[in-house]
Scaffold this motif. Structure first.
Motif, short mmCIF file in Angstrom:
data_model
loop_
_atom_site.label_atom_id
_atom_site.label_comp_id
_atom_site.label_asym_id
_atom_site.label_seq_id
_atom_site.Cartn_x
_atom_site.Cartn_y
_atom_site.Cartn_z
N PHE A 112 -3.15 -3.91 0.33
CA PHE A 112 -2.95 -4.50 1.65
C PHE A 112 -1.47 -4.62 1.97
CE2 PHE A 112 -2.30 -8.50 4.11
CZ PHE A 112 -2.91 -8.12 5.30
N ILE A 113 -0.69 -5.16 1.02
CA ILE A 113 0.75 -5.32 1.25
C ILE A 113 1.44 -3.96 1.30
CG2 ILE A 113 2.88 -6.16 0.18
CD1 ILE A 113 1.33 -8.63 -0.71
N THR A 114 1.04 -3.04 0.45
CA THR A 114 1.61 -1.70 0.48
C THR A 114 1.39 -1.05 1.84
OG1 THR A 114 1.27 -1.37 -1.89
CG2 THR A 114 1.51 0.60 -0.56
N CYS A 115 0.21 -1.23 2.38
CA CYS A 115 -0.11 -0.70 3.70
C CYS A 115 0.79 -1.34 4.76
CB CYS A 115 -1.58 -0.95 4.01
SG CYS A 115 -2.11 -0.44 5.66
N MET A 116 0.97 -2.66 4.69
CA MET A 116 1.84 -3.33 5.65
C MET A 116 3.27 -2.83 5.54
SD MET A 116 0.66 -7.32 6.03
CE MET A 116 1.97 -7.54 7.26
N GLU A 117 3.73 -2.60 4.31
CA GLU A 117 5.10 -2.15 4.11
C GLU A 117 5.30 -0.70 4.57
OE1 GLU A 117 7.88 -3.91 3.21
OE2 GLU A 117 6.46 -5.53 3.62
N ALA A 118 4.22 0.03 4.71
CA ALA A 118 4.30 1.41 5.20
C ALA A 118 4.15 1.50 6.71
CB ALA A 118 3.23 2.27 4.52
N GLU A 175 -0.10 -6.94 13.90
CA GLU A 175 -0.91 -5.76 14.15
C GLU A 175 -1.08 -4.95 12.87
OE1 GLU A 175 -3.30 -3.00 15.93
OE2 GLU A 175 -2.66 -4.97 16.69
N ALA A 176 -0.01 -4.86 12.07
CA ALA A 176 -0.11 -4.16 10.79
C ALA A 176 -1.13 -4.82 9.88
CB ALA A 176 1.26 -4.12 10.12
N ALA A 177 -1.13 -6.17 9.87
CA ALA A 177 -2.09 -6.89 9.04
C ALA A 177 -3.52 -6.58 9.46
CB ALA A 177 -1.82 -8.39 9.12
N LYS A 178 -3.74 -6.53 10.77
CA LYS A 178 -5.08 -6.22 11.29
C LYS A 178 -5.51 -4.82 10.88
CE LYS A 178 -7.67 -5.98 15.65
NZ LYS A 178 -7.59 -6.15 17.13
N GLN A 179 -4.62 -3.85 11.08
CA GLN A 179 -4.94 -2.46 10.74
C GLN A 179 -5.14 -2.29 9.24
OE1 GLN A 179 -1.80 -0.04 12.38
NE2 GLN A 179 -2.30 -0.57 14.51
N CYS A 180 -4.29 -2.94 8.46
CA CYS A 180 -4.33 -2.78 7.01
C CYS A 180 -5.53 -3.50 6.39
CB CYS A 180 -3.03 -3.26 6.38
SG CYS A 180 -1.63 -2.18 6.77
N ALA A 181 -5.95 -4.60 7.01
CA ALA A 181 -7.15 -5.28 6.52
C ALA A 181 -8.36 -4.36 6.67
CB ALA A 181 -7.37 -6.58 7.27
N THR A 182 -8.43 -3.65 7.79
CA THR A 182 -9.51 -2.69 8.00
C THR A 182 -9.41 -1.55 7.00
OG1 THR A 182 -9.62 -3.23 10.36
CG2 THR A 182 -10.58 -1.12 9.66
N LYS A 183 -8.22 -1.01 6.86
CA LYS A 183 -7.99 0.15 5.98
C LYS A 183 -8.32 -0.17 4.52
CE LYS A 183 -4.30 3.26 4.42
NZ LYS A 183 -5.07 4.49 4.56
N THR A 184 -7.94 -1.37 4.06
CA THR A 184 -8.12 -1.73 2.65
C THR A 184 -9.34 -2.62 2.42
OG1 THR A 184 -6.60 -3.62 2.86
CG2 THR A 184 -5.66 -1.50 2.21
N LYS A 185 -10.15 -2.78 3.48
CA LYS A 185 -11.42 -3.52 3.38
C LYS A 185 -11.22 -4.98 2.97
CE LYS A 185 -14.29 0.56 2.48
NZ LYS A 185 -13.23 1.53 2.85
N PHE A 189 8.80 0.57 -2.08
CA PHE A 189 7.34 0.58 -2.16
C PHE A 189 6.83 2.02 -2.14
CE2 PHE A 189 7.20 -3.94 -1.16
CZ PHE A 189 5.99 -4.35 -1.70
N GLN A 190 7.33 2.80 -1.21
CA GLN A 190 6.82 4.15 -1.01
C GLN A 190 7.12 5.08 -2.17
OE1 GLN A 190 8.65 6.21 2.24
NE2 GLN A 190 7.45 8.07 1.96
N HIS A 191 8.36 5.07 -2.63
CA HIS A 191 8.80 6.08 -3.59
C HIS A 191 8.68 5.66 -5.05
CE1 HIS A 191 10.10 8.77 -0.48
NE2 HIS A 191 10.93 7.87 0.04
N GLN A 192 8.60 4.36 -5.33
CA GLN A 192 8.59 3.93 -6.72
C GLN A 192 7.40 3.01 -7.07
OE1 GLN A 192 10.54 5.18 -8.96
NE2 GLN A 192 11.96 6.24 -7.60
N LEU A 193 7.26 1.93 -6.34
CA LEU A 193 6.34 0.88 -6.78
C LEU A 193 4.88 1.27 -6.67
CD1 LEU A 193 6.29 -1.95 -7.94
CD2 LEU A 193 6.17 -2.85 -5.61
N THR A 194 4.49 1.87 -5.57
CA THR A 194 3.07 2.18 -5.36
C THR A 194 2.55 3.14 -6.43
OG1 THR A 194 3.31 1.84 -2.98
CG2 THR A 194 1.38 3.07 -3.72
N GLU A 195 3.27 4.22 -6.65
CA GLU A 195 2.87 5.20 -7.66
C GLU A 195 2.82 4.57 -9.05
OE1 GLU A 195 2.10 8.78 -9.80
OE2 GLU A 195 1.82 8.23 -7.69
N THR A 196 3.84 3.79 -9.38
CA THR A 196 3.91 3.20 -10.72
C THR A 196 2.79 2.21 -10.95
OG1 THR A 196 6.32 3.49 -10.78
CG2 THR A 196 5.38 1.90 -12.31
#
Length: 267
Positions: A140-146, A153-163, A73-80
């Motif tokens: 949202f999923i990218t944020c969770m995977e990071a 807790e990641a879902a809660k934080q990422c929902a806020t981050k990605t609105k 996710f970090q090195h390939q998928l997100t950027e692409t």
């Protein structure tokens, strides 16, 4: 310029819902339809020798707490996806090396990295189902995977981050029978792979998996998608080295823990 002028003439009386600049009116079928200049765009593409080809179908089979999947996710998928989302159909299947067994009217999942991975898989599966638009659920999923915290807790934080405003619905789905059935569907999709997956992350390109495709995806996914697309290549495909992104997400990915030497999570 003459073509833009012709588009402006054609645009007179078009839908007020078109709030894109003229330079983007022919950038996609959706935009040209919204701005009611479809015929002009088709004529322009034909006269210019340009072609609109089918998007590249790319699928990622993964599991939520797999270190190699996080790195992909970090090195390939997100950027692409951020760069080439307009020419690729991306499918995410969060299940990976999990196993399921039927108990009564529900499925019980056993995951490679423990119970919390099963929780993360189902949360991401529910997000895909409920949010529907990949442009909404992918961040949202990218944020969770990071994230290095537990999935809830990641879902809660990422929902806020990605609105994301549907977190309660996502968590209700994940904790109930709907999420259980949806994850079973992810299991069936994974188990139907030919050849059967041997590790994760596992990718298919236009429905096909080979070691060559896998290696190219892990080495330079952006180049793989560019090389596979049969239409007029986006500008980024014509550059030897794609520019590095500089976004607000950069600090987030930089905070990921180091997982050491790259090895696949195998069955």
């Amino acid at each position: 310029m003459k073509f833009i002028a012709a588009l402006l003439v054609a645009f007179v009386g078009a839908s007020s819902a078109c709030d894109f600049p003229p330079s983007l009116w022919c950038s996609s079928k959706e935009i040209s339809k919204l701005c009611k200049v479809e015929e002009h765009c088709r004529e322009h593409l034909a006269s210019s020798g340009l072609t609109n080809a089918a998007p590249v179908n790319f699928a990622l089979y993964y599991e939520s707490l797999c270190p190699d999947c996080k790195l992909f996710f970090q090195h390939q998928l997100t950027e692409t996806f951020h760069t080439l989302g307009s020419i690729m159909n991306l499918t995410l299947i969060p299940y990976g090396n999990a196993e399921e067994r039927k108990r009564g009217d529900k499925y019980v999942f056993t995951c490679q990295h423990g119970e919390q991975e099963c929780v993360g898989n189902v949360i991401e599966t529910c997000a895909i189902h409920l949010l529907k638009d990949i442009k909404v659920y992918f961040p949202f999923i990218t944020c969770m995977e990071a994230s290095s915290t537990d999935p809830k807790e990641a879902a809660k934080q990422c929902a806020t981050k990605t609105k994301i405003t549907q977190l309660n619905a996502i968590m209700k789905c994940a904790d109930g029978p709907q999420g259980n059935q949806l994850e079973h569907q992810m299991a069936m999709k994974t188990d139907a792979l030919q050849p059967a997956h041997q590790y994760v992350p596992w990718v298919t390109l236009n429905g096909v998996h080979t070691e060559k495709i896998q290696n190219e995806a892990e080495k330079n996914l952006l180049k793989l998608i560019c090389d596979t697309y049969k239409g007029t290549k986006p500008a980024i495909c014509k550059t030897e080295e794609p520019k590095k992104r500089c976004t607000k997400e950069s600090w987030f990915f930089a905070s990921l823990p180091s997982f050491g030497k790259r090895t696949h999570d195998v069955l």
